[in-house]
Design a protein around this motif. Structure first.
Motif, PDB file in Angstrom:
ATOM      1  N   THR A   1       0.826  -1.212   0.000  1.00 24.64           N
ATOM      2  CA  THR A   1       0.000   0.000   0.000  1.00 24.64           C
ATOM      3  C   THR A   1       0.857   1.259   0.000  1.00 24.64           C
TER       4      THR A   1
ATOM      5  N   TYR B   1      -3.808  -5.121  -2.056  1.00 22.30           N
ATOM      6  CA  TYR B   1      -4.240  -5.559  -0.733  1.00 22.30           C
ATOM      7  C   TYR B   1      -4.392  -7.079  -0.720  1.00 22.30           C
TER       8      TYR B   1
ATOM      9  N   LYS C   1      -1.906   0.273  -5.669  1.00 23.83           N
ATOM     10  CA  LYS C   1      -1.862  -0.412  -4.381  1.00 23.83           C
ATOM     11  C   LYS C   1      -2.403  -1.828  -4.521  1.00 23.83           C
TER      12      LYS C   1
END
Length: 133
Positions: free
Chosen positions: A83, A93, A91
Motif C-alpha cells: 500500500t 491488498y 496499491k
C-alpha cells in the motif's frame, strides 16, 4: 523494611507503570489498523479478473462467489499487501479468509476508482500445480 524490600517494591511499581504506557501505544496501533481497514472498498461497482487471476482460480477450484465472499469478509494482511504507492490504482491488498468449502485463501486485490481487480488467488494450505503465466 529492609533495603531489599524497598528495592523490590520500587521495581514492582516501575514495572506496573511501564506496562500501562505500553498498553496505550498498543491501543493506538490497533486504532490505526482499524482506520486503514475501513478505507478499503469492499463493495466496488465492478470486479475485474486478470488473466493470471482467472487461471489461478481455475486450477485452485475457487469461484467468483468465493472471491466475492473474501472481498466482503476477509481480513487484510498488511504484511503481504503493498500500500506504499502514492497512486491509489497501484496499491495491492492481500485479503485472507476461509471459503465456503473450507479453503484458506489469500486473494490479492488492486483497487482503482470504483473497481477491484483480482490479481492472483493463493490457496494457503495446498500447493497446486498451475501453469499460469
Amino acid at each position: 523494611m529492609t533495603r531489599f524490600h524497598i528495592l523490590l517494591f520500587l521495581s514492582l511499581i516501575i514495572s506496573v507503570l511501564s506496562n500501562g504506557c505500553g498498553n496505550q501505544s498498543q491501543n493506538t496501533e490497533v486504532q490505526n489498523f482499524e482506520t486503514k481497514e475501513d478505507s478499503f472498498n469492499r463493495k466496488p461497482e465492478r470486479l475485474i479478473f486478470t488473466k493470471h487471476g482467472k487461471c489461478r482460480m481455475n486450477c485452485r477450484s475457487i469461484d467468483s462467489l468465493e472471491v466475492d465472499e473474501i472481498l466482503k469478509k476477509g481480513h487484510i494482511n498488511y504484511v503481504k499487501s503493498d500500500t506504499s504507492s502514492n497512486n491509489p490504482c497501484r496499491k495491492k491488498y492481500a485479503l485472507e479468509g476461509t471459503t465456503r468449502d473450507n479453503q484458506l485463501v489469500r486473494i490479492i486485490f488492486s483497487p482503482c476508482n470504483d473497481t477491484q481487480t483480482v490479481v492472483t488467488v493463493i490457496d494457503m494450505d495446498t500447493d497446486w500445480d498451475c501453469d499460469c503465466k
